[in-house]
Design a protein around this motif. Sequence first.
Motif, mmCIF file in Angstrom:
data_model
loop_
_atom_site.group_PDB
_atom_site.id
_atom_site.type_symbol
_atom_site.label_atom_id
_atom_site.label_comp_id
_atom_site.label_asym_id
_atom_site.label_seq_id
_atom_site.Cartn_x
_atom_site.Cartn_y
_atom_site.Cartn_z
ATOM 1 N N ALA A 170 2.034 -18.734 -5.670
ATOM 2 C CA ALA A 170 0.830 -18.367 -6.121
ATOM 3 C C ALA A 170 0.954 -16.880 -6.480
ATOM 4 O O ALA A 170 0.006 -16.531 -7.362
ATOM 5 N N ASN A 171 1.728 -16.071 -6.048
ATOM 6 C CA ASN A 171 1.619 -14.734 -6.299
ATOM 7 C C ASN A 171 3.034 -14.069 -7.355
ATOM 8 O O ASN A 171 3.335 -13.128 -7.091
ATOM 9 N N VAL A 172 3.317 -15.119 -7.820
ATOM 10 C CA VAL A 172 4.655 -14.954 -8.996
ATOM 11 C C VAL A 172 4.169 -13.865 -9.695
ATOM 12 O O VAL A 172 5.099 -13.097 -10.126
ATOM 13 N N ASN A 173 2.959 -13.826 -10.286
ATOM 14 C CA ASN A 173 2.543 -12.743 -11.365
ATOM 15 C C ASN A 173 1.493 -11.453 -10.658
ATOM 16 O O ASN A 173 1.134 -10.768 -11.234
ATOM 17 N N THR A 174 1.635 -11.640 -9.066
ATOM 18 C CA THR A 174 0.990 -10.695 -8.507
ATOM 19 C C THR A 174 1.595 -9.247 -8.655
ATOM 20 O O THR A 174 2.895 -9.322 -8.140
ATOM 21 N N THR A 175 1.136 -8.047 -9.067
ATOM 22 C CA THR A 175 1.853 -6.890 -9.218
ATOM 23 C C THR A 175 2.073 -6.096 -7.611
ATOM 24 O O THR A 175 1.389 -6.098 -6.897
ATOM 25 N N GLY A 176 3.134 -5.891 -7.679
ATOM 26 C CA GLY A 176 3.869 -5.485 -6.313
ATOM 27 C C GLY A 176 4.079 -6.325 -5.244
ATOM 28 O O GLY A 176 4.233 -5.841 -3.994
ATOM 29 N N ALA A 224 5.010 2.805 -11.496
ATOM 30 C CA ALA A 224 6.088 2.005 -10.790
ATOM 31 C C ALA A 224 7.056 2.900 -10.197
ATOM 32 O O ALA A 224 7.333 4.171 -10.408
ATOM 33 N N ILE A 225 7.548 2.372 -8.941
ATOM 34 C CA ILE A 225 8.398 3.115 -8.247
ATOM 35 C C ILE A 225 9.731 2.506 -8.446
ATOM 36 O O ILE A 225 9.919 1.426 -8.269
ATOM 37 N N GLN A 226 10.891 3.041 -8.752
ATOM 38 C CA GLN A 226 12.222 2.873 -8.936
ATOM 39 C C GLN A 226 12.984 3.147 -7.685
ATOM 40 O O GLN A 226 12.970 4.364 -7.329
ATOM 41 N N THR A 268 1.295 1.017 -0.627
ATOM 42 C CA THR A 268 1.245 -0.095 -1.544
ATOM 43 C C THR A 268 2.574 0.050 -2.563
ATOM 44 O O THR A 268 2.762 1.372 -2.888
ATOM 45 N N ARG A 269 3.038 -0.843 -3.070
ATOM 46 C CA ARG A 269 3.960 -0.809 -4.464
ATOM 47 C C ARG A 269 2.995 -1.385 -5.370
ATOM 48 O O ARG A 269 3.774 -1.212 -6.649
ATOM 49 N N ASP A 270 1.979 -1.451 -5.479
ATOM 50 C CA ASP A 270 0.869 -1.932 -6.680
ATOM 51 C C ASP A 270 0.748 -0.657 -7.371
ATOM 52 O O ASP A 270 -0.264 0.058 -7.023
ATOM 53 N N GLY A 271 1.082 -0.504 -8.621
ATOM 54 C CA GLY A 271 0.992 0.652 -9.362
ATOM 55 C C GLY A 271 -0.126 0.774 -10.567
ATOM 56 O O GLY A 271 -0.023 1.513 -11.336
ATOM 57 N N ALA A 272 -0.663 -0.561 -10.380
ATOM 58 C CA ALA A 272 -2.055 -0.851 -11.310
ATOM 59 C C ALA A 272 -2.904 0.042 -11.248
ATOM 60 O O ALA A 272 -3.869 -0.579 -10.552
ATOM 61 N N PHE A 273 -2.899 1.200 -11.698
ATOM 62 C CA PHE A 273 -3.874 2.197 -11.282
ATOM 63 C C PHE A 273 -4.883 2.502 -12.491
ATOM 64 O O PHE A 273 -4.452 2.196 -13.701
ATOM 65 N N ASP A 274 -6.017 3.184 -12.454
ATOM 66 C CA ASP A 274 -6.985 3.585 -13.423
ATOM 67 C C ASP A 274 -7.373 5.075 -13.171
ATOM 68 O O ASP A 274 -7.521 5.471 -12.017
ATOM 69 N N ILE A 275 -8.318 5.556 -14.100
ATOM 70 C CA ILE A 275 -8.844 6.531 -13.896
ATOM 71 C C ILE A 275 -10.344 6.612 -13.747
ATOM 72 O O ILE A 275 -10.913 5.991 -14.719
#
Length: 210
Positions: free
Chosen positions: A27-33, A95-97, A113-120
Amino acid sequence: MMRSMFSAISGLRAHQTWMDVIGNNIANVNTTGFKVGRVRFTDILSQLVRGASGPTETRGGINPLQIGLGAVVGAVDTIHTQGALQLTGKPSDLAIQGDGFFVVSDGSQTLYTRDGAFDIGSDLRLVNPSNGFYVLGWQADANGNVDTAGPVGPITIPIGQQLDAVPTTQITVQGNLNANQDPAAATPHFVTKVSITDSLGKRHEFYILF
């Protein structure tokens, strides 16, 4: 008979958990992070029916007689491996390498979190748009310096912010003149345009002739 049924049911329950974890991974195959989960099984304590006996002069030793009572889920691990980085085209996505986490906060608790989908946000702060948590870090000063020894706080991205005009105090012009041209000729052999700003922020352009 009942004991064998209980052992079989314990295996079915453990494998149901295993299927739940696999379904969650799909279910989370496309979930960021998202980090994949793994189920580890362990056996339930066995029932001792007969104890062991040592060897004698006429016969060898006898192993204990134990009956297993089924299986149980020992742990559900999270595999923290590096996923594939994807280009989104959005400047605020990060993203974190390698190892590490982003630090976010809702004002009362600090989370990772490893989710880097941020906004301003409307307040020009870097935020996670899915939950509203602010991204914490060290804010650069006016000269671009970052003090990593200070406390972390919400990161502000000053988009559209206007800075006070700084008047031009010095101009340096360099050029390579034609050595074969007569210096007394009326036509200038080097022309350059210079833009300067006065103390009121007004821009002026000048042409320098050599």
